[in-house]
Design an enzyme around this catalytic site. Sequence first.
Site, short mmCIF file in Angstrom:
data_model
loop_
_atom_site.label_atom_id
_atom_site.label_comp_id
_atom_site.label_asym_id
_atom_site.label_seq_id
_atom_site.Cartn_x
_atom_site.Cartn_y
_atom_site.Cartn_z
N ASP A 211 46.22 71.72 72.73
CA ASP A 211 46.28 70.88 74.10
C ASP A 211 47.44 70.08 74.21
OD1 ASP A 211 44.85 69.72 76.66
OD2 ASP A 211 44.94 67.86 75.51
N GLU A 257 47.93 80.58 55.18
CA GLU A 257 47.09 80.34 54.06
C GLU A 257 46.04 81.07 53.98
OE1 GLU A 257 46.16 76.23 53.22
OE2 GLU A 257 48.26 75.51 52.96
#
Length: 546
Positions: A211, A257
């Site tokens: 957002d 990751e």
Amino acid sequence: MSHLAASEWWRTAVIYQVYPRSFADSDGDGIGDLPGIAARLDSLAALGVDALWFSPFYPSPQNDAGYDVADYCDIEPEYGTLADFDALLARAHGLGMKVVVDLVPNHSSSAHRWFQEALAAPPGSPERARYLFRPGAGPDGAQAPNNWQSCFGGPAWTRVVEPDGTPGEWYLHLFDSSQPDFDWSNPWVREQFREILRFWLDRGVDGFRVDVAHGLIKENGLPDNPNGPDDFFAPTPFWAQDEVHDIYRDWRKVLDEYDGDRMMCGEVWVTPLSKLATWVRPDEMHQAFNFVHLSTAWDAPALRGTIDDSLAAFHEVGAPSTWVLSNHDVVRHATRLGFAPDAWLFHGIGPDTVDLPDPELALRRARAATLLMLALPGSAYLYQGEELGLPEAVDIPDEARQDPAWHRTAGERYGRDGCRVPIPWEADAPAYGFNDTGASWLPQPADWAAYARDAQEHDPASTLHLYRTALAERRGHDLGGGELLWVEDAGDNVLAFSNRDIVVIANLGTTPVPLPAGSTVLARSSGGGPDLGTDEAAWLVPAVRR
């Protein structure tokens, strides 16, 4: 079942936005919830979407429908529990759909523990350094620190009363006063959000919609804004600062990751498109919403220009274009496209809006615009209910409106309630099947029975059938991974192009356009016969030449 493999699934995905408060209500309290969504997921799998984006479901006072977050690592009790989320995630994955969750990093709720600790702490404290507290201007500090205005109307600053009862510092809130902005120059803030990312990634989410992704960094010194607050794309001291990119490079390392090609899509109100594309460079976000496309008028030359500019800008950085026509912040395109091209609709519409469009005209254009959008290479976003052809709900009583923009402007702006009304499932059920009690946090229009999913289920002329057909053909012909080639000399008010083995024609003019002889129609937005009428679009497979 989705056709997308794990690898870079986001490049061609059709992603469906679920607004939890208005999707499905399992306990009858009038507010949608996670168990309600889970019970309706089969309908989204049958629609043919590849992924789901959930608007905020975090604990919140709901001053801005959940975009005022009081805890980033839990579920709003009205919506359910973390166990409910885990079950919903597993169910979506079992149906072959990815799950993207909303992240709100520009601001928190004023009810968040971090902000409450800041209010209790003195000026200059580490707690206050989490947010943008500043002394006021003028001899007694009674004036706001600068001229910035809230996106919801009124000043973007609120003065606090210090613990000793005296007037104190001011804090920045680019949105509602209950949504204080974080200070992203603070390493503490950055570390908290790395942990929030990992919390949801560890639970198995496939990505984040971010957002206000262009707003986290403010210009040093917080200078006055030279442009008006209503110009979303104008340069300001609080939008699109260069340093914001460092944040997303850092987040990208966190996502990388994890296995499974996790993604980020940014809500970025930035022009030109070449600047928007800097958010999706290879080491930053994967996608950014193309609000330039959403904002483009129903005009053939303008749309062609936007499509060309979008494909070129995103291709330059190796990212997919995104396409979107509706979301929880704008007037639904099944109403919006019926207005004049220059109509300003970003503050919402209501019963006093002049010259409301003919609903049949608006829906005809919306269906054609959708067919055009879904044929474009890249990724597409759908907003819940658009597959039903839902129009904007205009006649919401003043006392029922809840958007903070309505309240902060004393009714001058209608705000976004009209696109957030709970959607209809069954024509003859209480609340149209949103629940079994008839309760609804925003009132549903009295004429929505015809839009209900069960009323459209077996109607080949329905908007629901059009969406299902288009999504199936889009998948079958891999249009998201294709390449657009314009058909020249199609006419000034006609858009025609090929993608893979499909020819797409959209007639935005007043003169009928003959369809190529012998071609097979795969999808058609409306009409019939050998000619494509005004505000109609079609997907064709050309006749084989021997």
